[in-house]
Every structure is written in structure tokens, then in C-alpha cells.
Design a protein around this motif. Structure first.
Motif, PDB file in Angstrom:
ATOM      1  N   ARG A  90       0.856  -1.181   0.000  1.00  0.00           N
ATOM      2  CA  ARG A  90       0.000   0.000   0.000  1.00  0.00           C
ATOM      3  C   ARG A  90       0.896   1.236   0.000  1.00  0.00           C
ATOM      4  NH1 ARG A  90      -4.857  -1.695  -0.155  1.00  0.00           N
ATOM      5  NH2 ARG A  90      -5.545  -3.571   0.941  1.00  0.00           N
ATOM      6  N   THR A  91       1.001   1.834  -1.144  1.00  0.00           N
ATOM      7  CA  THR A  91       1.901   2.961  -1.321  1.00  0.00           C
ATOM      8  C   THR A  91       1.287   3.989  -2.261  1.00  0.00           C
ATOM      9  OG1 THR A  91       4.085   3.621  -2.158  1.00  0.00           O
ATOM     10  CG2 THR A  91       3.078   1.685  -3.160  1.00  0.00           C
ATOM     11  N   TYR A  92       1.693   5.244  -2.071  1.00  0.00           N
ATOM     12  CA  TYR A  92       1.226   6.319  -2.948  1.00  0.00           C
ATOM     13  C   TYR A  92       2.256   6.658  -4.018  1.00  0.00           C
ATOM     14  CZ  TYR A  92      -2.163   6.877   0.816  1.00  0.00           C
ATOM     15  OH  TYR A  92      -3.156   6.650   1.742  1.00  0.00           O
ATOM     16  N   LEU A  93       3.272   5.817  -4.128  1.00  0.00           N
ATOM     17  CA  LEU A  93       4.313   6.060  -5.119  1.00  0.00           C
ATOM     18  C   LEU A  93       3.788   6.154  -6.565  1.00  0.00           C
ATOM     19  CD1 LEU A  93       7.586   4.127  -4.209  1.00  0.00           C
ATOM     20  CD2 LEU A  93       7.321   6.553  -4.699  1.00  0.00           C
ATOM     21  N   PRO A  94       2.777   5.347  -6.976  1.00  0.00           N
ATOM     22  CA  PRO A  94       2.285   5.505  -8.362  1.00  0.00           C
ATOM     23  C   PRO A  94       1.831   6.933  -8.667  1.00  0.00           C
ATOM     24  CG  PRO A  94       1.431   3.481  -7.416  1.00  0.00           C
ATOM     25  CD  PRO A  94       2.111   4.221  -6.302  1.00  0.00           C
ATOM     26  N   ALA A  95       1.257   7.606  -7.671  1.00  0.00           N
ATOM     27  CA  ALA A  95       0.823   8.999  -7.867  1.00  0.00           C
ATOM     28  C   ALA A  95       2.022   9.897  -8.128  1.00  0.00           C
ATOM     29  CB  ALA A  95       0.052   9.485  -6.644  1.00  0.00           C
ATOM     30  N   LEU A  96       3.077   9.720  -7.341  1.00  0.00           N
ATOM     31  CA  LEU A  96       4.280  10.524  -7.523  1.00  0.00           C
ATOM     32  C   LEU A  96       4.920  10.238  -8.873  1.00  0.00           C
ATOM     33  CD1 LEU A  96       6.452  12.460  -6.486  1.00  0.00           C
ATOM     34  CD2 LEU A  96       7.575  10.488  -5.413  1.00  0.00           C
ATOM     35  N   MET A  97       5.026   8.951  -9.227  1.00  0.00           N
ATOM     36  CA  MET A  97       5.656   8.586 -10.496  1.00  0.00           C
ATOM     37  C   MET A  97       4.907   9.188 -11.680  1.00  0.00           C
ATOM     38  SD  MET A  97       8.304   6.852  -9.694  1.00  0.00           S
ATOM     39  CE  MET A  97       8.397   7.943  -8.280  1.00  0.00           C
ATOM     40  N   TYR A  98       3.584   9.121 -11.627  1.00  0.00           N
ATOM     41  CA  TYR A  98       2.815   9.657 -12.751  1.00  0.00           C
ATOM     42  C   TYR A  98       2.912  11.174 -12.810  1.00  0.00           C
ATOM     43  CZ  TYR A  98      -0.743  10.221 -16.270  1.00  0.00           C
ATOM     44  OH  TYR A  98      -1.394  10.549 -17.444  1.00  0.00           O
ATOM     45  N   ALA A  99       2.914  11.826 -11.667  1.00  0.00           N
ATOM     46  CA  ALA A  99       3.061  13.289 -11.634  1.00  0.00           C
ATOM     47  C   ALA A  99       4.400  13.711 -12.242  1.00  0.00           C
ATOM     48  CB  ALA A  99       2.938  13.793 -10.206  1.00  0.00           C
ATOM     49  N   LEU A 100       5.453  12.959 -11.968  1.00  0.00           N
ATOM     50  CA  LEU A 100       6.765  13.275 -12.530  1.00  0.00           C
ATOM     51  C   LEU A 100       6.760  13.100 -14.048  1.00  0.00           C
ATOM     52  CD1 LEU A 100       9.159  11.641  -9.890  1.00  0.00           C
ATOM     53  CD2 LEU A 100       8.588  14.064 -10.174  1.00  0.00           C
ATOM     54  N   ILE A 101       6.080  12.074 -14.514  1.00  0.00           N
ATOM     55  CA  ILE A 101       5.980  11.859 -15.966  1.00  0.00           C
ATOM     56  C   ILE A 101       5.215  13.008 -16.620  1.00  0.00           C
ATOM     57  CG2 ILE A 101       5.001  10.353 -17.758  1.00  0.00           C
ATOM     58  CD1 ILE A 101       5.570   7.995 -15.776  1.00  0.00           C
ATOM     59  N   GLN A 102       4.164  13.492 -15.961  1.00  0.00           N
ATOM     60  CA  GLN A 102       3.436  14.657 -16.463  1.00  0.00           C
ATOM     61  C   GLN A 102       4.370  15.852 -16.638  1.00  0.00           C
ATOM     62  OE1 GLN A 102       0.348  15.544 -13.645  1.00  0.00           O
ATOM     63  NE2 GLN A 102      -1.039  13.963 -14.386  1.00  0.00           N
ATOM     64  N   GLY A 103       5.284  16.008 -15.704  1.00  0.00           N
ATOM     65  CA  GLY A 103       6.160  17.170 -15.700  1.00  0.00           C
ATOM     66  C   GLY A 103       7.251  17.159 -16.746  1.00  0.00           C
ATOM     67  N   LEU A 104       7.427  16.051 -17.463  1.00  0.00           N
ATOM     68  CA  LEU A 104       8.478  15.979 -18.479  1.00  0.00           C
ATOM     69  C   LEU A 104       8.201  16.890 -19.668  1.00  0.00           C
ATOM     70  CD1 LEU A 104       9.170  12.124 -18.537  1.00  0.00           C
ATOM     71  CD2 LEU A 104      10.661  13.911 -17.620  1.00  0.00           C
ATOM     72  N   PHE A 105       6.912  17.150 -19.937  1.00  0.00           N
ATOM     73  CA  PHE A 105       6.530  17.970 -21.081  1.00  0.00           C
ATOM     74  C   PHE A 105       5.599  19.090 -20.611  1.00  0.00           C
ATOM     75  CE2 PHE A 105       7.268  13.646 -22.675  1.00  0.00           C
ATOM     76  CZ  PHE A 105       8.308  13.900 -23.571  1.00  0.00           C
ATOM     77  N   PRO A 106       6.160  20.156 -20.053  1.00  0.00           N
ATOM     78  CA  PRO A 106       5.325  21.225 -19.484  1.00  0.00           C
ATOM     79  C   PRO A 106       4.410  21.893 -20.500  1.00  0.00           C
ATOM     80  CG  PRO A 106       7.658  21.854 -19.540  1.00  0.00           C
ATOM     81  CD  PRO A 106       7.595  20.407 -19.844  1.00  0.00           C
ATOM     82  N   GLU A 107       4.771  21.839 -21.786  1.00  0.00           N
ATOM     83  CA  GLU A 107       3.904  22.435 -22.813  1.00  0.00           C
ATOM     84  C   GLU A 107       2.543  21.755 -22.865  1.00  0.00           C
ATOM     85  OE1 GLU A 107       8.205  22.444 -24.353  1.00  0.00           O
ATOM     86  OE2 GLU A 107       6.840  21.049 -23.364  1.00  0.00           O
ATOM     87  N   TYR A 108       2.497  20.501 -22.444  1.00  0.00           N
ATOM     88  CA  TYR A 108       1.251  19.737 -22.487  1.00  0.00           C
ATOM     89  C   TYR A 108       0.490  19.779 -21.161  1.00  0.00           C
ATOM     90  CZ  TYR A 108       2.234  17.990 -27.115  1.00  0.00           C
ATOM     91  OH  TYR A 108       2.452  17.924 -28.478  1.00  0.00           O
ATOM     92  N   GLN A 109       0.964  20.597 -20.243  1.00  0.00           N
ATOM     93  CA  GLN A 109       0.237  20.774 -18.983  1.00  0.00           C
ATOM     94  C   GLN A 109      -0.807  21.878 -19.153  1.00  0.00           C
ATOM     95  OE1 GLN A 109       4.165  20.653 -16.571  1.00  0.00           O
ATOM     96  NE2 GLN A 109       2.570  20.096 -15.101  1.00  0.00           N
ATOM     97  N   THR A 110      -1.653  21.652 -20.103  1.00  0.00           N
ATOM     98  CA  THR A 110      -2.799  22.509 -20.387  1.00  0.00           C
ATOM     99  C   THR A 110      -3.870  21.600 -20.969  1.00  0.00           C
ATOM    100  OG1 THR A 110      -3.534  24.523 -21.518  1.00  0.00           O
ATOM    101  CG2 THR A 110      -2.051  23.079 -22.739  1.00  0.00           C
ATOM    102  N   LEU A 111      -5.029  22.135 -21.211  1.00  0.00           N
ATOM    103  CA  LEU A 111      -6.114  21.277 -21.688  1.00  0.00           C
ATOM    104  C   LEU A 111      -5.766  20.711 -23.055  1.00  0.00           C
ATOM    105  CD1 LEU A 111      -8.901  20.227 -20.944  1.00  0.00           C
ATOM    106  CD2 LEU A 111      -9.884  22.173 -22.179  1.00  0.00           C
ATOM    107  N   ASN A 112      -5.741  19.411 -23.153  1.00  0.00           N
ATOM    108  CA  ASN A 112      -5.543  18.719 -24.419  1.00  0.00           C
ATOM    109  C   ASN A 112      -6.346  17.423 -24.365  1.00  0.00           C
ATOM    110  OD1 ASN A 112      -3.629  16.282 -23.834  1.00  0.00           O
ATOM    111  ND2 ASN A 112      -2.675  17.992 -22.757  1.00  0.00           N
ATOM    112  N   PRO A 113      -6.691  16.845 -25.507  1.00  0.00           N
ATOM    113  CA  PRO A 113      -7.627  15.712 -25.524  1.00  0.00           C
ATOM    114  C   PRO A 113      -7.110  14.438 -24.881  1.00  0.00           C
ATOM    115  CG  PRO A 113      -6.701  16.077 -27.704  1.00  0.00           C
ATOM    116  CD  PRO A 113      -6.295  17.252 -26.865  1.00  0.00           C
TER     117      PRO A 113
END
Length: 331
Positions: A90-113
């Protein structure tokens, strides 16, 4: 030491991960941009077009909606392991890992399909796994087909992930014609209703067809990778490959349901990679989808690797790399 802080399920870990998620999205709110979403805005899929009209033309509002959707997706990613317990921790690490992956492309941190599409894909994967040991005809595959189909009405290339429904049947149950039929019916139902609505309302069916084909087949603008992004992606890819290799080496030792869940996630990753490299209409936005299975692969590696020093170094590299990208994007 760093890994010990994050991999627990105590309130402190939740607070820290929440702060990191917010920090990763700071650049998106300071510089709300439509730079990466322009190509989707020109000829949007029907549901994404509706979402664009609902959010208006203000990029800050669109960024807020994107952030809310990403939080929903992160919650689903955490809930999936909490419910099925396939990582056996029982860990919250998947949340952290996915958030870090989101941060790799800041241009896509806006509304997109891809963001709402990824939400529907995550729900579909959860429905497929829920069919495990379910007696009789499983309507889960009908639901999964519908969710993937609805997601493709935001982001057309999600349609290729319909293969996961069939793959899930093969992995989890004895394949039978009835379940294949209801899965196909579930998959085509949203499109049947959409084309039916267009016909009844006297709207242009040819235009709808052209929009779908354009989103699936037209060449997209090539993403301009900075040197920093390339370096970070190389490092991140090496860590991801190591985590996948570690998972594969331990897969046979896992319980049946855990093994099937990881196998479905591996197929999700393989389809996302294949779609990215084969189709001209796909660019780095696919990271929002491929990041889902990768977040679990990384978590599994960080939780179970007994050489704690190496995973600690890898986690530090991932954290620092993403913050470097975010920092230079702000400049």
C-alpha cells in the motif's frame, strides 16, 4: 532515505506528494499556454470540441480544468492498486511517479484531448481487471469497450487501445464469442449514437467522418526536443527499462491476478509505444497514456528492489530532472 519517505502510506507522504504535484503544475499556471494544444483545437474530436466550448478561450481556465482532470487521473491510478493490491504494497508512489511523468513535457500541462482520454482508458483497464473470476458472462468488457470508445471521442488515437479489451479476455478468462460480441457492441455504441445524432439533427456526416480520419491519420507537427529534455528522457528511459526488466524477472513469482494485471499494463505500454512510432498523427502527448503503466513499473521497482541505494539514486534523478525541466520552462 528519500525513497523511505515517499513509499509509505502515512499522511506525511500524502502531503509531500501533493506539494510536489502542485509544484510541478506551477509553471502551467504562471505561463498558461495553448502552444501544444493548437493542433488539437483546429479540428477537435466531437467530445473534445464540446469541452473546448465549455471552457472558453481563456488558457488559465483550460489549465485549471486540465489540472483537475490530471488529479482525477492520479486518484484513479492510486485507487487501482489500493483496490486490486497487485503491487502487494500500500503505497502512494504511483501517484508521484505519474506526476513526474506529467512534468516531463510542461507544454502539455494545459487542456488537451489526451488527458480526458487517459481518464477513460484508466477506468476501462480497471473494468477489465474486475472481470477476474467473475462467473458467467462478464459485462465488464462491454463497459471497457464503451469507456475506450468514449475516450477516443476526445482523442482519436485512443481507439487503438480497444485491443486491450481482447487482450484482457485472453489474459483473464476463457475467450468466448458472446463476450467478444458484447465488447464489440460496447465499442461501437458511442460512435453509433454519435452518427445517429448527427443524422437526426441534420448535421454534416461527411464532415464528422473527415474530422475522425484527420485526427487518426494526418501528420502532426514534430515536437521540438530541447537538449535538456533529451538528456532527461534518456535518463528516464534507462530507469524505466531497468524497472520493466526487474518486473519481468519477478513476474512468474506473483499471484495470478497480479501477474495478469501487470501483463495487461505491459500490453498498454507496448501499444502506446507502437502507436507513437508508427502513426504520424501521434506526438509526445502519448506520454500521458504510456505514463500510466510506467508509473506502476517504477513503483514496483522502487518498492521491492533490495539494493535501496540504487533506487534512491534513481528517484533523486527523476525528481531533480523534472524540476530542472520545469524551472527552465519558467525562464
Amino acid at each position: 532515505m528519500l525513497l523511505k519517505i515517499f513509499k509509505g502510506n502515512n499522511p506525511g507522504a500524502i502531503v509531500l506528494i501533493t506539494l510536489i504535484i502542485i509544484a510541478i503544475w506551477v509553471s502551467a499556471f504562471i505561463h498558461p499556454s495553448g502552444e501544444a494544444s493548437v493542433r488539437f483545437d483546429n479540428s477537435p474530436m466531437p467530445l473534445y470540441g464540446f469541452l473546448l466550448k465549455a471552457t472558453g478561450t481563456t488558457y488559465l481556465i483550460r489549465t485549471i480544468v486540465a489540472f483537475i482532470l490530471s488529479v482525477v487521473l492520479i486518484f484513479l491510478i492510486m485507487n487501482f492498486n489500493t483496490t486490486n493490491f497487485f503491487i502487494n504494497e500500500r503505497t502512494y508512489l504511483p501517484a508521484l511517479m505519474y506526476a513526474l511523468i506529467q512534468g516531463l513535457f510542461p507544454e502539455y500541462q494545459t487542456l488537451n484531448p489526451v488527458i480526458p482520454a487517459a481518464v477513460f482508458l484508466m477506468i476501462a483497464v480497471m473494468r477489465i481487471i474486475d472481470s477476474y473470476r467473475k462467473p458467467g458472462l462478464a459485462n465488464n468488457f462491454f463497459d471497457a469497450g464503451i469507456f475506450i470508445s468514449i475516450g477516443s471521442l476526445f482523442y482519436a488515437n485512443l481507439i487503438w487501445f480497444g485491443l486491450l479489451v481482447i487482450i484482457g479476455m485472453v489474459l483473464i478468462r476463457t475467450v468466448n464469442l458472446s463476450e467478444i460480441t458484447i465488447a464489440v457492441v460496447g465499442f461501437i455504441t458511442p460512435y453509433f449514437l454519435l452518427f445517429g445524432a448527427y443524422y437526426v439533427l441534420g448535421m454534416d456526416l461527411q464532415e464528422l467522418y473527415n474530422v475522425i480520419v484527420e485526427n487518426l491519420m494526418d501528420r502532426t507537427d514534430a515536437y521540438q526536443f530541447s537538449r535538456l529534455t533529451i538528456a532527461v528522457l534518456i535518463l528516464s528511459s534507462v530507469i524505466a527499462v531497468i524497472s520493466i526488466g526487474y518486473l519481468l524477472s519477478h513476474l512468474s513469482n506473483k499471484k495470478v491476478k497480479s501477474r495478469q494485471t501487470f501483463s495487461l499494463l505491459i500490453w498498454t505500454f507496448l501499444i502506446s509505444v507502437a502507436v507513437y512510432y508508427i502513426l504520424p498523427s501521434v506526438s509526445v502527448e502519448m506520454a500521458w497514456i504510456s505514463g500510466i503503466p510506467v508509473s506502476y513499473f517504477l513503483t514496483h521497482y522502487f518498492v521491492f528492489n533490495k539494493r535501496k541505494f540504487v533506487p534512491d539514486i534513481f528517484l533523486s534523478i527523476l525528481l531533480l530532472s523534472v524540476f530542472f525541466i520545469q524551472f527552465f520552462y519558467l525562464k
